[in-house]
Design a protein around this motif. Sequence first.
Motif, short mmCIF file in Angstrom:
data_model
loop_
_atom_site.label_atom_id
_atom_site.label_comp_id
_atom_site.label_asym_id
_atom_site.label_seq_id
_atom_site.Cartn_x
_atom_site.Cartn_y
_atom_site.Cartn_z
N ARG A 1 31.64 84.04 56.98
CA ARG A 1 31.98 83.79 55.57
C ARG A 1 31.21 84.70 54.62
NH1 ARG A 1 32.49 77.22 54.89
NH2 ARG A 1 34.01 76.95 56.56
N LEU A 2 29.98 85.06 55.00
CA LEU A 2 29.15 85.91 54.15
C LEU A 2 29.32 87.39 54.46
CD1 LEU A 2 25.87 83.78 54.22
CD2 LEU A 2 27.66 83.80 52.48
N HIS A 3 30.08 87.69 55.51
CA HIS A 3 30.31 89.08 55.94
C HIS A 3 29.00 89.77 56.29
CE1 HIS A 3 34.40 88.44 54.67
NE2 HIS A 3 33.98 88.11 53.46
N ILE A 4 28.17 89.06 57.06
CA ILE A 4 26.92 89.62 57.57
C ILE A 4 26.85 89.33 59.07
CG2 ILE A 4 25.68 89.40 55.37
CD1 ILE A 4 24.30 86.89 56.49
N SER A 5 25.94 89.99 59.76
CA SER A 5 25.80 89.76 61.19
C SER A 5 25.14 88.40 61.46
CB SER A 5 24.95 90.87 61.82
OG SER A 5 23.60 90.74 61.39
N ARG A 6 25.36 87.88 62.66
CA ARG A 6 24.71 86.61 63.02
C ARG A 6 23.20 86.77 63.02
NH1 ARG A 6 27.18 84.32 68.33
NH2 ARG A 6 27.48 86.53 68.71
N THR A 7 22.71 87.92 63.44
CA THR A 7 21.27 88.17 63.45
C THR A 7 20.72 88.09 62.03
OG1 THR A 7 21.51 89.62 65.37
CG2 THR A 7 19.48 89.83 64.09
N ASN A 8 21.41 88.69 61.09
CA ASN A 8 21.01 88.65 59.69
C ASN A 8 21.06 87.20 59.17
OD1 ASN A 8 20.44 89.15 57.00
ND2 ASN A 8 22.12 90.57 56.69
N ALA A 9 22.13 86.48 59.53
CA ALA A 9 22.26 85.10 59.09
C ALA A 9 21.13 84.23 59.64
CB ALA A 9 23.62 84.53 59.52
N TYR A 10 20.82 84.39 60.92
CA TYR A 10 19.70 83.63 61.52
C TYR A 10 18.38 83.97 60.83
CZ TYR A 10 22.04 81.51 65.55
OH TYR A 10 22.83 80.74 66.35
N ALA A 11 18.15 85.27 60.61
CA ALA A 11 16.89 85.69 59.98
C ALA A 11 16.77 85.12 58.56
CB ALA A 11 16.80 87.22 59.95
N ARG A 12 17.83 85.19 57.81
CA ARG A 12 17.80 84.66 56.44
C ARG A 12 17.61 83.14 56.45
NH1 ARG A 12 19.78 87.68 52.11
NH2 ARG A 12 20.29 89.83 52.66
N LEU A 13 18.30 82.46 57.33
CA LEU A 13 18.17 81.00 57.43
C LEU A 13 16.73 80.62 57.78
CD1 LEU A 13 19.65 78.30 57.27
CD2 LEU A 13 20.26 78.60 59.67
N GLU A 14 16.15 81.28 58.75
CA GLU A 14 14.76 81.01 59.14
C GLU A 14 13.81 81.28 57.97
OE1 GLU A 14 13.43 79.70 61.94
OE2 GLU A 14 15.49 79.32 62.58
N ARG A 15 14.03 82.39 57.24
CA ARG A 15 13.17 82.72 56.11
C ARG A 15 13.29 81.67 55.02
NH1 ARG A 15 14.51 84.88 51.54
NH2 ARG A 15 16.39 85.86 52.32
N LEU A 16 14.52 81.25 54.69
CA LEU A 16 14.73 80.24 53.65
C LEU A 16 14.07 78.91 54.03
CD1 LEU A 16 18.42 81.07 52.70
CD2 LEU A 16 16.39 81.45 51.28
N MET A 17 14.07 78.58 55.31
CA MET A 17 13.40 77.35 55.75
C MET A 17 11.89 77.53 55.73
SD MET A 17 16.03 75.76 58.62
CE MET A 17 15.38 76.74 59.92
N ALA A 18 11.40 78.68 56.18
CA ALA A 18 9.95 78.93 56.20
C ALA A 18 9.36 78.97 54.79
CB ALA A 18 9.65 80.25 56.92
N GLU A 19 10.12 79.47 53.83
CA GLU A 19 9.65 79.55 52.45
C GLU A 19 9.83 78.23 51.70
OE1 GLU A 19 11.84 82.88 50.87
OE2 GLU A 19 10.38 84.33 51.65
N GLY A 20 10.44 77.24 52.36
CA GLY A 20 10.62 75.94 51.73
C GLY A 20 11.80 75.87 50.77
N VAL A 21 12.65 76.89 50.76
CA VAL A 21 13.85 76.85 49.93
C VAL A 21 14.80 75.80 50.51
CG1 VAL A 21 15.84 78.15 49.06
CG2 VAL A 21 13.59 79.24 49.20
N ILE A 22 14.99 75.84 51.81
CA ILE A 22 15.75 74.81 52.52
C ILE A 22 14.72 73.87 53.12
CG2 ILE A 22 17.30 74.30 54.45
CD1 ILE A 22 18.55 77.07 54.02
N THR A 23 14.78 72.61 52.71
CA THR A 23 13.77 71.65 53.16
C THR A 23 14.28 70.73 54.26
OG1 THR A 23 14.41 70.11 51.40
CG2 THR A 23 12.60 71.65 50.93
N GLY A 24 15.55 70.83 54.58
CA GLY A 24 16.10 69.99 55.64
C GLY A 24 17.61 69.91 55.53
#
Length: 158
Positions: free
Chosen positions: A39-62
């Motif tokens: 949906r975002l027109h990015i690679s799965r690797t990029n999506a995983y990396a961004r998701l992990e970063r957003l969770m690590a930075e506390g942007v996504i809390t759960g």
Amino acid sequence: MAVAGLTGRTAPALDDIDRAMLAELAADGRLAVRALAERLHISRTNAYARLERLMAEGVITGFGARIDPRRAGLGTSAYIMVTVEQTSWRTMATELHAIPYVDHVALVGGDFDILLLVRTPDNQTLRDVVLERLQALEGVRSTRTWLIFEELPGSILG
């Protein structure tokens, strides 16, 4: 919470893809990373990396289910504004969370000190929460209750 290297900022900077990712996940938290990447027109690797970063930075809390309070048997909702003695607000949040039916507690500045969102099965239960539980807490000086007639979903991401 200030982020290191971002003087004056209270949150990490998000780019357009981060915001799009958050919007997609807000709409469907069960979305697979593969579908999210498509949906975002990015690679799965990029999506995983961004998701992990957003969770690590506390942007996504759960991740969790959004519950319709009325269908869950909580047909009466109200905002309750609470004024407390000046030294009471520090300990009050924990006590408020222990009261059944309190959905959200916010310590605020202004004409009152605490804003509560309370969801109960009926008006009688709301009355008991306010008069028997809330006003019985040490340090509560006054309360004001506003019934919620209808709620509409909002979008924090624009």
